[in-house]
Design an enzyme around this catalytic site. Structure first.
Site, PDB file in Angstrom:
ATOM      1  N   ASP A 104      -8.945  -0.360   6.931  1.00  0.00           N
ATOM      2  CA  ASP A 104      -7.748  -0.752   7.238  1.00  0.00           C
ATOM      3  C   ASP A 104      -7.833  -2.014   6.764  1.00  0.00           C
ATOM      4  OD1 ASP A 104      -5.113  -1.748   6.266  1.00  0.00           O
ATOM      5  OD2 ASP A 104      -4.222  -1.974   8.060  1.00  0.00           O
ATOM      6  N   LYS A 144      -9.422  -3.507  10.305  1.00  0.00           N
ATOM      7  CA  LYS A 144      -9.176  -3.018  11.595  1.00  0.00           C
ATOM      8  C   LYS A 144     -10.367  -1.311  10.845  1.00  0.00           C
ATOM      9  CE  LYS A 144      -5.751  -2.032  13.657  1.00  0.00           C
ATOM     10  NZ  LYS A 144      -4.076  -1.663  13.796  1.00  0.00           N
ATOM     11  N   TYR A 147       8.417   5.458  -5.836  1.00  0.00           N
ATOM     12  CA  TYR A 147       8.328   4.019  -6.840  1.00  0.00           C
ATOM     13  C   TYR A 147       7.913   3.604  -7.531  1.00  0.00           C
ATOM     14  CZ  TYR A 147       6.875  -0.842  -5.147  1.00  0.00           C
ATOM     15  OH  TYR A 147       6.954  -1.766  -4.758  1.00  0.00           O
ATOM     16  N   ASP A 179      -1.508  -0.806   2.444  1.00  0.00           N
ATOM     17  CA  ASP A 179      -0.768  -0.460   3.248  1.00  0.00           C
ATOM     18  C   ASP A 179       0.188   0.637   4.249  1.00  0.00           C
ATOM     19  OD1 ASP A 179      -0.355  -2.182   1.873  1.00  0.00           O
ATOM     20  OD2 ASP A 179      -0.550  -3.646   3.755  1.00  0.00           O
ATOM     21  N   ARG A 180       1.287   0.005   2.597  1.00  0.00           N
ATOM     22  CA  ARG A 180       2.784   0.375   2.385  1.00  0.00           C
ATOM     23  C   ARG A 180       2.919   1.601   2.637  1.00  0.00           C
ATOM     24  NH1 ARG A 180       5.802  -2.235  -1.757  1.00  0.00           N
ATOM     25  NH2 ARG A 180       7.943  -1.784  -0.486  1.00  0.00           N
ATOM     26  N   THR A 213       0.401 -10.805   7.471  1.00  0.00           N
ATOM     27  CA  THR A 213       0.600 -12.018   6.988  1.00  0.00           C
ATOM     28  C   THR A 213       2.265 -11.532   5.995  1.00  0.00           C
ATOM     29  OG1 THR A 213      -2.054 -11.685   6.218  1.00  0.00           O
ATOM     30  CG2 THR A 213      -0.145 -12.963   5.033  1.00  0.00           C
TER      31      THR A 213
END
Length: 244
Positions: A7, A14, A86, A95-96, A119
């Site tokens: 990630d 990570k 979406y 990441d979402r 962030t």
């Protein structure tokens, strides 16, 4: 079977190893270079791999993984158990998406709100039928502090680590109080908004700044539905591998 899950965020990377569904090792790096990745693969026996990145320019890392593992290129077009509604999936932060996939892996059959405090702060809800419609993005804690410093003439740049929870009694502590407490109230507002939409709601915190709010939220009216899962995105990425 061992899976390598990576990630890459705006501030850190990570990297983790899963044995099927079990997390067996993870590390946090300031940056992941091609050389570091090759060393990591030499030290660990890896069969499959996947990357989520909010940055461009990861082709060299992908090439290493393609050479040495069965690499799965993660995208919103990949077949998962999520009904992704979406409207611009090509622009959705991976990441979402990984976060909501991780939420459903941990809490199947529940309505979930994922709050990722990195962030930027993202709010993403997925319902008990695995329908994901989207969410919200707002500035993260350090971004708010930097913005006050950079967009004004005299406000200093204050480290977030200086926050001690007290009410502001000078300029620096007032800025910290405004940022941390303002963000907490923002989060509480989003949680209430989604609770009004879903009769039962699991709230999941993740991201580097989750520790600033874990205790505060657990001391609030949201305590009984709140979980902190620092490895949520990694768990989601690993779930993608297991679904292929």
């Amino acid at each position: 079977m061992s899976h390598l899950v990576i990630d890459i965020g705006n501030s850190r990377t990570k990297i983790a190893i899963f044995d099927d569904h079990k997390l067996v090792k993870n590390d946090v790096l300031e940056d992941l270079t091609e050389e570091k990745l090759r060393d990591y693969l030499k030290e660990n026996s890896i069969q499959q791999s996947i990357i989520s990145s909010v940055r461009d320019g990861i082709e060299r890392l992908e090439n290493v993984l393609i050479e040495q593992t069965v690499y799965i290129r993660f995208s919103a077009a990949l077949n998962t158990n999520i009904n992704n509604q979406y409207k611009s999936p090509e622009t959705l932060g991976l990441d979402r998406l990984a976060g909501v996939i991780g939420a459903k892996a941990l809490y199947p059959g529940e309505n979930c709100l994922v709050i990722d405090l990195g962030t930027c702060i993202t709010y993403d809800a997925i319902d008990n039928d695995n329908v994901y419609k989207g969410g919200s993005i707002s500035p993260g804690l350090n971004m708010r502090l930097r913005a006050m410093h950079e967009l004004t003439g005299r406000l200093p740049l204050i480290p977030l680590d200086d926050f001690d929870g007290s009410e502001g009694n000078n300029t620096g502590t007032s800025m910290l109080s405004g940022v941390v407490n303002g963000t907490f109230l923002e989060m509480a507002g989003f949680i209430e908004q989604y609770r009004a939409q879903y009769s039962e709601l699991r709230v999941i915190l993740c991201g580097g700044d989750a520790n600033f709010f874990d205790t505060r939220l657990k001391n609030s009216i949201f305590a009984h539905t709140l979980k902190t899962e620092p490895d949520l995105v990694l768990i989601g990425l690993n779930e993608v591998i297991n679904q292929q």
